[in-house]
Design a protein around this motif. Structure first.
Motif, mmCIF file in Angstrom:
data_model
loop_
_atom_site.group_PDB
_atom_site.id
_atom_site.type_symbol
_atom_site.label_atom_id
_atom_site.label_comp_id
_atom_site.label_asym_id
_atom_site.label_seq_id
_atom_site.Cartn_x
_atom_site.Cartn_y
_atom_site.Cartn_z
ATOM 1 N N ARG A 98 0.586 -1.173 -0.186
ATOM 2 C CA ARG A 98 -0.139 0.084 0.436
ATOM 3 C C ARG A 98 0.705 1.106 -0.334
ATOM 4 O O ARG A 98 0.675 1.757 -0.242
ATOM 5 C CB ARG A 98 -1.036 -0.166 1.049
ATOM 6 C CG ARG A 98 -2.441 -1.041 0.793
ATOM 7 C CD ARG A 98 -3.077 -1.278 2.367
ATOM 8 N NE ARG A 98 -2.334 -1.587 3.516
ATOM 9 C CZ ARG A 98 -3.084 -1.667 3.876
ATOM 10 N NH1 ARG A 98 -4.331 -0.927 4.948
ATOM 11 N NH2 ARG A 98 -2.963 -2.085 5.438
ATOM 12 N N HIS A 136 -1.221 -5.620 -4.532
ATOM 13 C CA HIS A 136 -2.072 -4.304 -3.939
ATOM 14 C C HIS A 136 -2.937 -3.440 -4.631
ATOM 15 O O HIS A 136 -4.162 -3.728 -4.931
ATOM 16 C CB HIS A 136 -1.986 -3.843 -2.530
ATOM 17 C CG HIS A 136 -3.279 -2.866 -2.389
ATOM 18 N ND1 HIS A 136 -4.616 -2.183 -2.296
ATOM 19 C CD2 HIS A 136 -2.194 -0.959 -2.410
ATOM 20 C CE1 HIS A 136 -4.838 -1.205 -2.455
ATOM 21 N NE2 HIS A 136 -3.439 -0.146 -2.133
ATOM 22 N N ASP A 176 -14.081 0.561 -2.605
ATOM 23 C CA ASP A 176 -13.560 2.307 -2.500
ATOM 24 C C ASP A 176 -13.433 2.009 -4.541
ATOM 25 O O ASP A 176 -13.185 0.877 -4.858
ATOM 26 C CB ASP A 176 -12.832 1.799 -2.107
ATOM 27 C CG ASP A 176 -11.330 0.922 -1.607
ATOM 28 O OD1 ASP A 176 -11.070 0.614 -2.639
ATOM 29 O OD2 ASP A 176 -11.052 1.157 -0.646
ATOM 30 N N LYS A 208 -14.992 6.378 -0.996
ATOM 31 C CA LYS A 208 -14.230 5.902 0.214
ATOM 32 C C LYS A 208 -13.243 7.171 0.758
ATOM 33 O O LYS A 208 -13.105 7.619 0.108
ATOM 34 C CB LYS A 208 -13.703 4.953 0.290
ATOM 35 C CG LYS A 208 -13.218 4.537 1.884
ATOM 36 C CD LYS A 208 -12.464 3.320 2.115
ATOM 37 C CE LYS A 208 -11.083 3.230 1.905
ATOM 38 N NZ LYS A 208 -9.980 1.709 1.570
ATOM 39 N N ARG A 234 -10.266 8.054 3.864
ATOM 40 C CA ARG A 234 -9.878 7.288 5.196
ATOM 41 C C ARG A 234 -9.597 8.627 5.715
ATOM 42 O O ARG A 234 -9.509 8.946 5.586
ATOM 43 C CB ARG A 234 -8.683 6.434 4.597
ATOM 44 C CG ARG A 234 -7.728 6.547 5.528
ATOM 45 C CD ARG A 234 -6.796 4.987 5.070
ATOM 46 N NE ARG A 234 -7.254 3.777 4.958
ATOM 47 C CZ ARG A 234 -7.673 2.935 5.473
ATOM 48 N NH1 ARG A 234 -7.891 2.687 6.226
ATOM 49 N NH2 ARG A 234 -7.643 1.400 4.791
ATOM 50 N N GLY A 240 -5.712 5.392 10.208
ATOM 51 C CA GLY A 240 -5.791 4.089 10.029
ATOM 52 C C GLY A 240 -6.351 3.136 9.961
ATOM 53 O O GLY A 240 -7.027 2.059 9.259
ATOM 54 N N ASP A 259 -12.541 -7.057 -1.851
ATOM 55 C CA ASP A 259 -11.155 -6.207 -1.632
ATOM 56 C C ASP A 259 -10.450 -6.925 -1.958
ATOM 57 O O ASP A 259 -10.602 -7.684 -1.865
ATOM 58 C CB ASP A 259 -11.264 -5.450 -1.082
ATOM 59 C CG ASP A 259 -10.816 -3.907 -0.453
ATOM 60 O OD1 ASP A 259 -9.916 -4.249 -1.756
ATOM 61 O OD2 ASP A 259 -10.966 -2.996 0.530
ATOM 62 N N ASP A 260 -9.296 -6.118 -2.560
ATOM 63 C CA ASP A 260 -7.637 -7.040 -2.819
ATOM 64 C C ASP A 260 -7.379 -7.961 -0.948
ATOM 65 O O ASP A 260 -7.215 -8.615 -1.141
ATOM 66 C CB ASP A 260 -6.481 -6.698 -2.929
ATOM 67 C CG ASP A 260 -6.146 -5.152 -2.328
ATOM 68 O OD1 ASP A 260 -7.124 -4.534 -1.836
ATOM 69 O OD2 ASP A 260 -5.066 -4.863 -1.724
ATOM 70 N N MET A 261 -7.212 -7.074 0.224
ATOM 71 C CA MET A 261 -7.414 -7.384 1.410
ATOM 72 C C MET A 261 -7.981 -6.550 2.598
ATOM 73 O O MET A 261 -8.896 -5.911 1.918
ATOM 74 C CB MET A 261 -5.647 -6.598 1.678
ATOM 75 C CG MET A 261 -5.751 -4.989 1.099
ATOM 76 S SD MET A 261 -4.125 -4.816 1.636
ATOM 77 C CE MET A 261 -3.489 -4.801 3.209
ATOM 78 N N ILE A 262 -8.318 -7.429 3.458
ATOM 79 C CA ILE A 262 -9.046 -6.722 5.164
ATOM 80 C C ILE A 262 -8.193 -6.572 5.797
ATOM 81 O O ILE A 262 -7.337 -7.429 5.912
ATOM 82 C CB ILE A 262 -10.043 -7.861 5.332
ATOM 83 C CG1 ILE A 262 -11.315 -7.959 4.256
ATOM 84 C CG2 ILE A 262 -10.836 -7.508 6.388
ATOM 85 C CD1 ILE A 262 -12.527 -8.851 4.228
ATOM 86 N N SER A 263 -7.478 -5.270 6.704
ATOM 87 C CA SER A 263 -6.904 -4.957 7.591
ATOM 88 C C SER A 263 -7.559 -5.224 8.897
ATOM 89 O O SER A 263 -8.116 -5.465 9.332
ATOM 90 C CB SER A 263 -5.990 -4.337 6.821
ATOM 91 O OG SER A 263 -4.898 -3.765 7.778
ATOM 92 N N THR A 264 -8.177 -3.470 9.011
ATOM 93 C CA THR A 264 -8.507 -3.474 10.246
ATOM 94 C C THR A 264 -9.946 -3.775 9.719
ATOM 95 O O THR A 264 -10.902 -3.801 10.899
ATOM 96 C CB THR A 264 -8.210 -2.253 10.477
ATOM 97 O OG1 THR A 264 -9.024 -1.242 9.667
ATOM 98 C CG2 THR A 264 -6.563 -1.598 11.137
ATOM 99 N N GLY A 265 -10.453 -4.464 8.728
ATOM 100 C CA GLY A 265 -11.754 -4.015 9.118
ATOM 101 C C GLY A 265 -12.670 -2.728 8.594
ATOM 102 O O GLY A 265 -13.619 -3.222 7.915
ATOM 103 N N GLY A 266 -11.927 -1.904 8.302
ATOM 104 C CA GLY A 266 -12.701 -0.190 7.968
ATOM 105 C C GLY A 266 -13.840 -0.056 7.321
ATOM 106 O O GLY A 266 -14.417 0.137 7.015
ATOM 107 N N THR A 267 -12.758 -0.865 6.413
ATOM 108 C CA THR A 267 -13.330 -0.756 4.717
ATOM 109 C C THR A 267 -14.507 -0.851 4.315
ATOM 110 O O THR A 267 -15.704 -0.301 3.786
ATOM 111 C CB THR A 267 -12.275 -0.950 3.628
ATOM 112 O OG1 THR A 267 -10.800 0.082 3.760
ATOM 113 C CG2 THR A 267 -12.563 -0.987 2.391
HETATM 114 C C1 R5P Z 1 -7.100 -0.038 0.019
HETATM 115 O O1 R5P Z 1 -6.633 0.423 -0.378
HETATM 116 C C2 R5P Z 1 -7.311 -1.723 0.038
HETATM 117 O O2 R5P Z 1 -7.772 -2.057 -1.112
HETATM 118 C C3 R5P Z 1 -8.386 -2.386 1.736
HETATM 119 O O3 R5P Z 1 -9.512 -1.336 1.094
HETATM 120 C C4 R5P Z 1 -7.543 -1.075 2.562
HETATM 121 O O4 R5P Z 1 -6.097 -1.885 2.391
HETATM 122 C C5 R5P Z 1 -8.427 -2.633 3.733
HETATM 123 O O5 R5P Z 1 -7.671 -2.052 5.377
HETATM 124 P P1 R5P Z 1 -8.453 -1.758 6.397
HETATM 125 O O6 R5P Z 1 -9.599 -2.802 6.217
HETATM 126 O O7 R5P Z 1 -8.069 -1.871 7.282
HETATM 127 O O8 R5P Z 1 -9.868 -0.711 5.853
#
Ligand code: R5P
Length: 301
Positions: A95, A128, A167, A190, A192, A195, A216-224
């Motif tokens: 990212r 990503h 997003d 979206k 941000r 974080g 999505d490509d990834m779930i990190s904190t789940g906020g998105t």
């Molecule tokens: C952002 O550009 C990525 O594609 C994900 O949407 C994002 O990194 C997810 O992060 P989080 O789960 O913390 O919102």
């Protein structure tokens, strides 16, 4: 050239699955944390003249897993490996692919450069942003788990399903899923805030009385995902939501945040270790066979 598969500690389960799919044993390595925080690795077999694949997603803690991978490469080379391939199913720091404020480091480029100081080739899954491929200045193999995830999603679809990109960065990915599954697509704008916190500003597309499949490509904190689901519910979607992403980092309390959502299914792959999540309708799709198939091709003279 004889092939060896070895692994760091980031995802031993995936490493075992890849080795099993290739019908080989993992090459024994010893990895130790010293009291001062340093890592020491040693490779227990000789690798003289061999073609070695090191499996290590640079998952959290990304810096530690990256260093462990580089140390393993160094040990393998000193044990005689002739060719080294870094199998990094999740590429951390991806990212950091541009200078948003004109003053940050471009971490993704730096990490790609660092890996090529020790590896001839890099194999990864769903970067990503596909444009990051340009940061890899030598041999890169970039696999996609999207067809595997789309296949798994088929079972939880209904006539009213709609793909939603949470997003703008995920719009192309959303279109890919929509094409594979023959579904309409919507997206969310979206912003941000931090974080952990994001805010969904607008839903583009008609989601009323539909069952969203948020990808999505990834779930990190789940906020998105949480803010996307809240926005979709506010726009009248059915409380039957599916979430899918290649990389399930699920850091911090992401699983608890999801437990409050009306989820039909949460699907991720095993590029990162997935612990059991009894409070969620979770499913894990394995990338092991896809990666093993490519290793077979790469190791064929
Ligand atoms: C952002 O550009 C990525 O594609 C994900 O949407 C994002 O990194 C997810 O992060 P989080 O789960 O913390 O919102």
């Amino acid at each position: 050239m004889r092939m060896n598969i070895a692994a760091g500690r980031a995802n031993p389960i995936l490493a075992e699955a890849i080795a099993a799919a290739l019908d080989v044993q993992l090459t024994p390595c010893t990895i130790e944390d010293f009291p001062d925080g340093e890592i020491q690795v040693s490779v227990d077999d000789t690798l003289r003249g061999n073609d070695v694949y090191l499996i290590q997603p640079t998952s959290p803690p990304a810096s530690k897993h990256l260093l462990e991978l580089l140390l393993l490469a160094d040990a393998c080379r000193r044990r005689g490996a002739v060719r080294l391939t870094a199998v990094v199913p999740y590429f951390g720091y991806a990212r950091q692919d541009r200078r948003v404020h004109g003053k940050e480091a471009v971490g993704a480029r730096l990490i790609a450069d660092l890996l090529y100081t020790r590896f001839e080739r890099i194999l990864t899954v769903d970067l990503h942003n596909p444009a990051i491929e340009g940061f890899f200045s030598a041999h890169l193999e970039h696999l996609s788990a999207v067809p595997l995830l789309a296949q798994a999603l088929r079972q939880s679809l209904s006539a009213d399903s709609i793909i939603v990109a949470p997003d703008l960065g995920a719009v192309k990915l959303g279109q890919q899923y929509a094409d594979l599954l023959d579904l309409p697509v919507a997206h969310i704008q979206k912003v941000r805030l931090s974080g952990r916190q994001v805010s969904a500003r607008r839903v583009v597309g008609d989601v009323r009385n539909r069952s969203p499949v948020v990808i999505d490509d990834m779930i990190s904190t789940g906020g998105t995902m949480v803010s996307a689901v809240e926005a979709l519910l506010a726009h009248g979607c059915l409380p039957e939501i599916t979430i899918a992403a290649t990389h399930g980092l699920m850091v911090g309390d992401a699983a608890q945040r999801f437990a409050h959502l009306p989820l039909r299914k949460l699907i991720v792959t095993d590029t990162l270790v997935q612990p059991p999540r009894p409070s969620l309708p979770a499913e894990t799709v394995s990338v092991s066979h896809m990666v093993a198939e490519l290793i077979k091709v790469l190791s064929t003279p």
